[in-house]
Write an enzyme that holds these catalytic residues in place. Structure first.
Site, mmCIF file in Angstrom:
data_model
loop_
_atom_site.group_PDB
_atom_site.id
_atom_site.type_symbol
_atom_site.label_atom_id
_atom_site.label_comp_id
_atom_site.label_asym_id
_atom_site.label_seq_id
_atom_site.Cartn_x
_atom_site.Cartn_y
_atom_site.Cartn_z
ATOM 1 N N HIS A 125 23.018 8.786 18.880
ATOM 2 C CA HIS A 125 23.991 9.840 18.601
ATOM 3 C C HIS A 125 24.311 10.552 19.909
ATOM 4 C CE1 HIS A 125 24.788 14.222 17.417
ATOM 5 N NE2 HIS A 125 25.878 13.548 17.098
ATOM 6 N N SER A 126 25.591 10.657 20.235
ATOM 7 C CA SER A 126 26.047 11.431 21.378
ATOM 8 C C SER A 126 25.334 10.980 22.656
ATOM 9 C CB SER A 126 25.849 12.917 21.092
ATOM 10 O OG SER A 126 26.592 13.718 21.954
#
Length: 341
Positions: A125-126
Site C-alpha cells: 500500500h502506498s
C-alpha cells in the site's frame, strides 16, 4: 494498552470486515525476523507451507493497515504482514541512519532470505507499493505477482531539483538527530492521540485509526500517556531522489503479474500525462496487467475492504477476470486518466 484494546473492540463494530478480522485474530501469529540492527516484527497467517505473500504498509502506518483484509485472503497463501523498520513494533535503524524507498529492496530481501523463499508474491500500500515495485524490478526472478494499492508510481522529481532536495535533507537530518538525542516525544491521552491521527489522515475514521494505533502507539507507564512508535527520521526527505527516467528503468524490468487498485478518492501525486506514461511502461513489461477503480479513500482496504477484496482475491487466485474483463480494465484505466490520479 488496555484502554486502546477496549476502544478497538468498541469502535470496530461499525466495520463488519474489521470485526470479523479481530474475531479471527487467534489464527494470526506474531513474528520477529532478525536483522543486523534488531528485528522486523509482523503478523503471519495461513499455512506455513502455503504460497508466500509478503505485505508492506504505507508511510507512517504499520501492518495493522491490513487488519481488515489479511483474514480474508485466499487460504492457499502464507501471508507475512510486516511492520517496516522504524514503524510499529519493528526496530528503528541505528543512530545516524536515514530511511529511503530504495532501502525497501533490502528489507524485502532480508525477509525473503529468512524464510528461504524462492518465488513469492508482494502486496503493498502506498510507500509499501513503491518498495515492492523496486524489489520486483531488481529481482524479477523472485516475484510471482504484485498487488499495488492506491499507487500508480511513487513521486519522482526532475533532476534539476535534486541538489536542493539533498541540501534540505541534510539540514533536516541534523535537526531530527537533535530531537532524537533529547530523548522525548510529545505524549497525549489516547483519545487525543487518535483524534490527531484522524485529522492528519483524512480518510481514516476512529475504528481505522484504532487498528493502526494497536502497533503505532505505546503507553508510557510513568505518565499513563501515549506516543507514536514510528521513527521521527521517516519524516525527512530522502538524500537522493529519483527522476522519471530512473523510475522507468526499474519499471521496464518487471516480469510479474500486476494488479493496480486505485481508490476513487485516493492519493493525487502525479498528473494524467505521467500516469499515462507509467501505465504504458507497465503494459510493455508485465505479462498481465489489471487496473481498476474502487470507491473509497487512500486507506480503502482498511475502511471499506469489501470494495477491494473480491478483486484482490481473484487476482491472487489467478482468475483471468479478477480485475474485470479487458473492456472493464480499459474503462478503469480511462477513468484513472480522466481523474488525474
Amino acid at each position: 494498552m488496555t484502554t486502546l484494546c477496549r476502544n478497538v473492540s468498541r469502535l470496530v463494530a461499525r466495520h463488519s470486515f474489521l470485526t470479523q478480522s479481530l474475531r479471527g485474530m487467534s489464527s494470526i501469529r506474531e513474528v520477529q525476523i532478525p536483522v543486523p540492527w534488531g528485528h522486523i516484527a509482523g503478523r503471519e497467517s495461513g499455512p506455513t507451507d502455503g504460497r508466500p505473500l509478503l505485505m508492506l504498509h504505507g508511510w507512517l502506518d504499520n501492518c495493522g493497515t491490513f487488519d481488515a483484509v489479511q483474514q480474508h485472503l485466499p487460504q492457499t497463501y502464507r501471508c507475512v504482514n510486516i511492520d517496516l523498520p522504524g514503524h510499529g513494533l519493528s526496530s528503528h535503524m541505528p543512530v545516524g541512519s536515514t530511511y529511503s524507498l530504495m532501502q525497501g529492496v533490502l528489507f524485502i530481501r532480508l525477509v525473503r532470505d529468512h524464510f528461504g523463499w524462492q518465488r513469492f508474491s508482494l502486496m503493498g500500500h502506498s510507500m509499501g507499493s513503491g518498495m515492492s515495485m523496486l524489489y520486483a524490478a531488481t529481482f524479477p526472478e523472485d516475484v510471482e505477482s504484485l498487488t499495488v494499492l492506491d499507487l500508480v508510481k511513487f513521486l519522482t522529481r526532475p533532476v534539476d531539483q535534486h541538489p536542493s532536495i539533498t541540501r534540505d535533507a541534510v539540514l533536516a537530518f541534523g535537526e531530527t538527530e537533535r530531537k532524537l538525542s533529547a530523548g522525548s516525544r510529545p505524549q497525549y491521552g489516547y483519545d487525543e492521540l487518535r483524534r490527531r491521527l484522524v485529522e492528519a489522515v483524512s480518510d481514516l475514521d476512529d475504528a481505522a485509526a484504532d487498528a493502526l494505533l494497536v502497533r503505532g502507539a505505546r503507553r508510557d507507564p510513568e505518565t499513563g500517556l501515549y506516543e507514536y512508535t514510528y521513527d521521527l527520521r521517516h519524516r525527512q526527505r530522502p538524500l537522493q531522489p529519483m527522476d522519471m527516467v530512473q523510475w522507468g528503468a526499474y519499471a521496464r524490468r518487471l516480469r510479474c503479474r500486476l494488479l493496480l487498485v486505485l481508490a476513487e478518492s485516493g492519493g493525487t501525486w502525479i498528473g494524467p500525462e505521467e500516469e499515462a506514461a507509467a501505465l504504458d511502461i507497465y503494459r510493455g513489461a508485465v505479462p498481465e496487467l489489471h487496473v481498476l477503480r474502487a470507491p473509497g479513500g487512500h486507506h480503502v482496504h482498511l475502511t471499506h475492504p469489501e470494495n477491494v477484496l473480491p478483486h484482490i482475491n481473484g487476482f491472487l487466485r489467478g482468475e483471468p477476470t479478477a480485475a474485470g474483463s479487458e473492456t472493464a480494465t480499459a474503462d478503469a484505466e480511462s477513468s484513472a486518466l480522466r481523474s488525474g490520479l
